[in-house]
Design an enzyme around this catalytic site. Structure first.
Site, short mmCIF file in Angstrom:
data_model
loop_
_atom_site.label_atom_id
_atom_site.label_comp_id
_atom_site.label_asym_id
_atom_site.label_seq_id
_atom_site.Cartn_x
_atom_site.Cartn_y
_atom_site.Cartn_z
N GLY A 10 32.11 40.68 39.26
CA GLY A 10 32.51 41.76 40.03
C GLY A 10 31.61 42.90 40.31
N GLY A 13 32.08 46.06 42.60
CA GLY A 13 32.93 47.27 42.43
C GLY A 13 32.36 48.48 41.87
N ARG A 14 33.06 49.49 41.53
CA ARG A 14 32.85 50.63 41.11
C ARG A 14 31.91 50.52 40.01
NH1 ARG A 14 37.32 52.27 43.47
NH2 ARG A 14 38.61 51.37 42.13
N THR A 101 37.84 45.24 31.69
CA THR A 101 38.96 45.29 32.28
C THR A 101 40.17 45.80 31.49
OG1 THR A 101 37.96 42.98 33.44
CG2 THR A 101 40.29 43.59 33.78
N THR A 102 41.09 46.44 32.27
CA THR A 102 42.47 46.98 31.60
C THR A 102 43.52 46.35 32.32
OG1 THR A 102 42.08 48.83 32.90
CG2 THR A 102 41.23 49.14 30.76
N ASN A 126 37.72 51.21 26.66
CA ASN A 126 36.85 52.36 26.81
C ASN A 126 35.63 52.22 25.96
OD1 ASN A 126 35.45 55.03 27.04
ND2 ASN A 126 37.41 55.64 27.94
N HIS A 157 42.89 60.15 36.16
CA HIS A 157 41.93 59.11 36.49
C HIS A 157 41.84 59.42 38.21
CE1 HIS A 157 41.83 57.01 32.63
NE2 HIS A 157 40.75 56.83 33.11
N LYS A 161 42.68 53.98 40.57
CA LYS A 161 43.16 53.39 39.62
C LYS A 161 44.35 52.63 39.97
CE LYS A 161 43.38 53.49 34.51
NZ LYS A 161 42.41 52.30 34.42
N GLY A 167 44.20 52.21 30.03
CA GLY A 167 44.05 51.28 28.80
C GLY A 167 43.57 52.36 27.59
N THR A 168 42.56 53.39 27.96
CA THR A 168 42.27 54.02 27.01
C THR A 168 43.50 54.90 26.51
OG1 THR A 168 40.26 54.28 28.02
CG2 THR A 168 40.82 56.00 26.64
P1 NAD Z 1 36.86 48.02 41.33
O1 NAD Z 1 38.16 47.55 42.01
O2 NAD Z 1 35.88 49.09 42.08
O3 NAD Z 1 35.94 46.76 40.93
C1 NAD Z 1 36.61 45.48 40.54
C2 NAD Z 1 35.73 44.21 41.16
O4 NAD Z 1 35.98 43.25 40.67
C3 NAD Z 1 35.98 44.43 42.90
O5 NAD Z 1 34.56 44.48 43.40
C4 NAD Z 1 36.61 43.13 42.88
O6 NAD Z 1 36.20 42.42 44.20
C5 NAD Z 1 35.91 42.55 41.71
N1 NAD Z 1 36.85 41.13 41.55
C6 NAD Z 1 37.94 40.89 41.62
N2 NAD Z 1 38.23 39.47 41.45
C7 NAD Z 1 37.04 38.84 41.21
C8 NAD Z 1 36.59 37.59 40.62
N3 NAD Z 1 37.51 36.55 40.66
N4 NAD Z 1 35.10 37.30 40.54
C9 NAD Z 1 34.40 38.33 40.71
N5 NAD Z 1 34.81 39.73 41.05
C10 NAD Z 1 35.91 39.66 41.19
O7 NAD Z 1 37.46 48.69 39.97
P2 NAD Z 1 36.67 49.29 38.74
O8 NAD Z 1 36.95 51.06 38.90
O9 NAD Z 1 35.20 49.15 38.68
O10 NAD Z 1 37.44 49.10 37.22
C11 NAD Z 1 37.52 47.59 37.13
C12 NAD Z 1 38.14 47.56 35.78
O11 NAD Z 1 37.48 48.13 34.60
C13 NAD Z 1 39.61 48.07 35.74
O12 NAD Z 1 40.43 47.45 35.09
C14 NAD Z 1 39.29 49.50 35.02
O13 NAD Z 1 40.29 50.02 34.29
C15 NAD Z 1 38.41 49.24 34.01
N6 NAD Z 1 37.41 50.14 33.38
C16 NAD Z 1 37.09 50.13 32.13
C17 NAD Z 1 36.47 50.93 31.68
C18 NAD Z 1 35.98 50.99 30.18
O14 NAD Z 1 35.34 51.58 29.62
N7 NAD Z 1 36.20 49.82 29.29
C19 NAD Z 1 35.66 52.24 32.34
C20 NAD Z 1 36.08 52.06 33.98
C21 NAD Z 1 36.91 51.09 34.28
#
Ligand code: NAD
Length: 269
Positions: A10, A13-14, A101-102, A126, A157, A161, A167-168
């Site tokens: 991924g 992604g962000r 991932t959450t 988190n 958020h 989102k 999740g946090t």
């Molecule tokens: P996002 O949508 O910007 O990024 C997710 C990426 O995953 C996208 O680019 C998407 O194309 C990609 N993706 C989807 N299916 C895929 C696959 N099969 N193979 C490869 N890539 C794939 O989302 P985000 O804001 O980056 O957040 C992603 C996750 O992380 C969310 O669940 C969010 O809640 C979580 N998150 C967790 C924390 C933490 O500290 N644990 C912090 C921020 C975000």
């Protein structure tokens, strides 16, 4: 010590982009590669260019199998279904899996637990140091105050989102419930609407706000008669999560298979 090779699924992604930058900046590790969902616009692009660096000579792939074969650890901030598929690959390849991932459902959580029988998995809703300290504080305060104090968890958020409560927020609810010696599922009030009746003693309530570009804000409120205690955390940049995830990936080196939390990584468990 040998440089650790860290893959990012991924990666466009962000969080994926933040993670690429954080691996690049950290000592002791290199980017092993990155994948995106098949058909995503970023597939084939140079990973370095994706994050505004010069070309690194690594193209964004769409085959996670190749990435797991090339990496010592893989960091995964994607979507629940992809994370489960990645967990199975991590287990087969005996590659450490750091999961941010959450929004996983109970069956998906079980699949991750099964994968963790075969490899080291760090999973945390988190990855910031501050929130993990907050989890420990919330558990302690909940144990001290008892249910004369009503617990409410507020989170905000950014507008993109997709899951709620965060999740946090659920992890904070879990810590509060653990402090009281109850199961969160038995006391959680995730939504209130209409004539709800009075608040039930012992409930743990949640309120969700969404908007703008907020990286993540959480407050745990203990509301008693005549006083209120609030513990809060505000993330001003997603970088804290990315740095925590890289720290977790480096920590997995030589670790036995098992499901670990960020509290293990930070020595707070
Ligand atoms: P996002 O949508 O910007 O990024 C997710 C990426 O995953 C996208 O680019 C998407 O194309 C990609 N993706 C989807 N299916 C895929 C696959 N099969 N193979 C490869 N890539 C794939 O989302 P985000 O804001 O980056 O957040 C992603 C996750 O992380 C969310 O669940 C969010 O809640 C979580 N998150 C967790 C924390 C933490 O500290 N644990 C912090 C921020 C975000």
């Amino acid at each position: 010590m040998e440089t650790m090779k860290i893959g990012i699924v991924g990666c466009a992604g962000r969080m994926g982009r933040m993670l690429l930058g954080a691996v690049q900046a950290a000592e002791g590790c290199d980017i092993a590669g990155g994948t995106e969902a098949p058909g995503a616009a970023a597939v084939g692009r140079d990973i370095g260019e994706l994050i505004g660096l010069g070309p690194l000579g690594l193209a964004v792939g769409d085959d996670p199998l190749e990435l797991f074969a090339a990496a010592d650890a893989v960091i995964d901030f994607t979507v629940p279904a992809a994370t489960v598929a990645h967990a199975e690959l991590a287990a087969q390849a005996r590659v450490a899996h750091v999961i941010g991932t959450t929004g996983l459902d109970a069956a998906q959580e079980k699949a991750v637990e099964r994968a963790a029988l075969h490899t080291a998995v760090v999973k945390a809703a988190n990855m910031s140091l501050g929130v993990n300290l907050l989890l420990a504080l919330v558990e302690r305060v909940a144990a001290t105050l008892g249910d004369d104090y009503d617990i409410e968890i507020l989170e905000m958020h950014h507008r993109h989102k997709v899951d709620a409560p965060s999740g946090t927020a659920l992890a904070l609810g879990g810590a509060a419930a653990a402090g009281r010696g109850v199961a969160l599922d038995a006391v959680a009030q995730k939504v209130r609407d209409g004539v709800t009746g009075e608040r039930k003693r012992g409930d743990i309530g949640f309120a969700t706000l969404r908007g703008g570009d907020v990286a993540g804000e959480h407050a745990v409120i203990f509301a008693g008669e005549g006083e209120r205690l609030e513990l809060a955390h505000k993330a001003s940049s997603r970088e804290v999560f990315a740095r925590g995830a890289v720290r977790a990936a480096l920590w997995t080196r030589g670790r036995e298979p098992g499901l670990y939390s960020m509290r293990d990584v930070l020595g707070l468990a």
